[in-house]
Design an enzyme around this catalytic site. Structure first.
Site, PDB file in Angstrom:
ATOM      1  N   GLU A 302       0.826  -1.215   0.000  1.00  0.00           N
ATOM      2  CA  GLU A 302       0.000   0.000   0.000  1.00  0.00           C
ATOM      3  C   GLU A 302       0.857   1.260   0.000  1.00  0.00           C
ATOM      4  OE1 GLU A 302      -4.272  -1.002   2.123  1.00  0.00           O
ATOM      5  OE2 GLU A 302      -3.043   0.538   3.044  1.00  0.00           O
ATOM      6  N   HIS A 331       8.773 -26.753   0.156  1.00  0.00           N
ATOM      7  CA  HIS A 331       8.182 -27.888  -0.552  1.00  0.00           C
ATOM      8  C   HIS A 331       7.067 -27.427  -1.491  1.00  0.00           C
ATOM      9  CE1 HIS A 331      10.405 -30.761   1.969  1.00  0.00           C
ATOM     10  NE2 HIS A 331      10.352 -29.757   2.829  1.00  0.00           N
ATOM     11  N   LYS A 445     -13.431   1.175  -1.739  1.00  0.00           N
ATOM     12  CA  LYS A 445     -14.385   1.449  -0.656  1.00  0.00           C
ATOM     13  C   LYS A 445     -15.583   2.225  -1.208  1.00  0.00           C
ATOM     14  CE  LYS A 445     -11.397   1.728   3.472  1.00  0.00           C
ATOM     15  NZ  LYS A 445     -11.063   2.480   4.676  1.00  0.00           N
TER      16      LYS A 445
END
Ligand code: PA5
Length: 475
Positions: A302, A331, A445
């Site tokens: 951000e 792995h 938002k």
């Protein structure tokens, strides 16, 4: 823990950037000449942060959090005591910068199965951080807590984040239906004067509230009441956490690149990013440090992911953070890190001494492939695997460096998070971007407000409705 100079030194977080250099990586590494060429820029970034520290108008209030909260800390400790006495559960309602810090501190400094421990073995109530609005998750949280025995810490700087406010509406409704006074079950952490939680507090007759200071953005807020209250409720030594941050701050006072760990990390990452290393992997070799990667991902992404410099020049900078866990992801992802594109910097988080050693018993001596493990400890094994992975990456010419915490405790976690915050501020200054805003988050938002019919967003709603998916492209 009483800190002495000796203890501070023994617990100092160290950065080892050997495997970033051409001495060990050949032409894939960073040369001294390149580092020297960036010294001036690094000094300027250091000066920018030093000159502007504490300035609320630049969102740099976070630099002072280790120093200016004596009264707040005392109040938090009192409040935490009350919460521990009165409640069985403590639930954080928050998202992004209002959740990732509390999750990180909980994961790092508490038992890995904390909520499953009997009450007598826990320092505080059961702990939950609800940082999503998945309806299943909400319902299933409510299956395991009794709201009458729960304290909800609603954390939102704006008090306007749909996710957090939705959760608040649900729990306040439930509390009312259960005949409880909502005010007795909530603590707010929010802006001093602005925002909806301030209004709600007034409506409820004055909710116990903590202030998220003006100059502290969500992702830089872990050392503010956002992180301190949940940590204190869990019995974490928050004064020591702040002392760790102050110690790292002190180590980073120098503009000498070779002595300032955060400045060195920022400079190396800056050089790497400009050389196409668009992916930054953070790989802790510790389950306790696993969620540092989540917190760091937000901080780094951000802050640096920006499309314009401070003087208005288009730029599109940033590095995509990838979370990996040692040894688990050896792995899974390490194959790609070792042989895939040369587009990554891997940062290892290593631990000098784990709080458990777990000896490996002898056995299967007749099967040498298994028997060799006996007599070692799991600590030796995880450390060997950490070293082996760094070695393998280096042999393959892959940029990597290691940040070592001598042990995982409040003092070292405080250092680590301040190191990352300073590193981010320095890197942002080098790119000459606004490190502290997040217009991209705000856009999402607002679009959510529009879709759910918030007044004032009709135009955007119409635009969004038009943006419905085109059946021609749906398979
Ligand atoms: O870093 C940020 O600013 C964001 O991630 C916010 O913390 C997040 O969106 C939550 O915002 P608020 O605290 O206003 O609810």
């Amino acid at each position: 823990m009483r800190m002495t100079d000796e203890l501070r030194k023994a617990l100092r977080v160290r950065v080892d950037y050997t495997n970033m250099t051409d001495k060990y990586l050949g032409d894939k590494g960073i040369s001294q000449k390149t580092l020297d060429a960036h010294k001036k820029l690094a000094k300027a970034a250091h000066a920018y942060v030093a000159e502007n520290r504490g300035k609320d108008e630049l969102f740099m209030g976070w630099t002072e959090l280790p120093y200016n909260q004596d009264e707040i800390v005392a109040d938090i400790l009192e409040e935490a005591k009350k919460i521990r006495r009165n409640f069985d559960n403590f639930v954080v309602l928050g998202i992004g910068g209002s959740a990732l810090g509390p999750i990180m501190a909980f994961n790092a400094l508490c038992h890995l199965h904390y909520n499953d421990l009997p009450k007598s073995k826990r320092k505080g109530p059961k702990f939950f951080v609800e940082d999503n609005v998945d309806p299943v998750r909400m319902k299933e949280l409510l299956d395991v807590i009794d709201v009458k025995k729960t304290c909800f810490n609603v954390i939102s700087k704006s008090g306007a984040t749909s996710e957090t406010m939705t959760q608040y509406l649900i729990i306040s409704d439930l509390l009312e239906k259960a005949g409880e006074n909502v005010k007795d079950h909530v603590v707010f952490t929010t802006d001093a004067a602005k925002g909806n939680l301030v209004k709600i507090s007034k409506k409820l007759g004055g909710v116990k509230s903590y202030v998220l200071p003006d100059g502290v953005g969500g992702r830089f807020s872990e050392l503010s009441p956002v992180g301190l209250l949940p940590a204190a409720v869990l019995g974490i030594d928050i004064k020591l956490l702040l002392k760790g941050a102050a110690y790292m701050d002190k180590l980073c006072k120098t503009s000498d690149l070779k002595k300032n760990p955060a400045l060195m990390c920022a400079t190396l990452q800056y050089i790497a990013m400009n050389d196409g290393k668009n992916i930054g992997v953070l790989m802790p070799y510790s389950d306790n440090l696993r969620t540092v990667s989540d917190w760091y991902a937000q901080l780094w992404a951000e802050s640096l992911g920006k499309n314009v410099t401070l003087d208005g020049t288009p730029c599109n900078v940033g590095q995509t953070p990838v979370k990996a866990l040692g040894v688990t992801d050896q792995h899974s992802q390490v194959q790609l890190y070792t042989e895939g594109p040369y587009d990554k910097v891997v940062t290892f988080l290593s631990v000098g001494s784990y709080k458990e050693k777990s000896p490996i018993p002898h056995g299967c001596e007749d099967i040498p492939d298994v028997g060799f493990l006996g007599g070692h400890t799991m600590e030796e094994l995880i450390q060997a695997e950490n070293k082996a992975t760094a070695y393998a990456l280096t042999k393959a010419g892959r940029l990597n460096y290691t940040i070592t915490l001598p042990e995982v405790n409040e003092f070292t976690l405080g250092q680590l998070l301040f190191l990352f915050e300073l590193q981010t501020a320095y890197a942002g200054a080098m790119f000459n971007i606004n490190t502290f805003n997040q217009p991209g988050v705000e856009a999402g938002k607002k679009a959510t407000f529009a879709l759910l019919g918030k007044p004032g967003y009709a135009e955007q709603k119409a635009e969004l409705d038009k943006a419905a998916s085109d059946p021609a492209y749906v398979i």
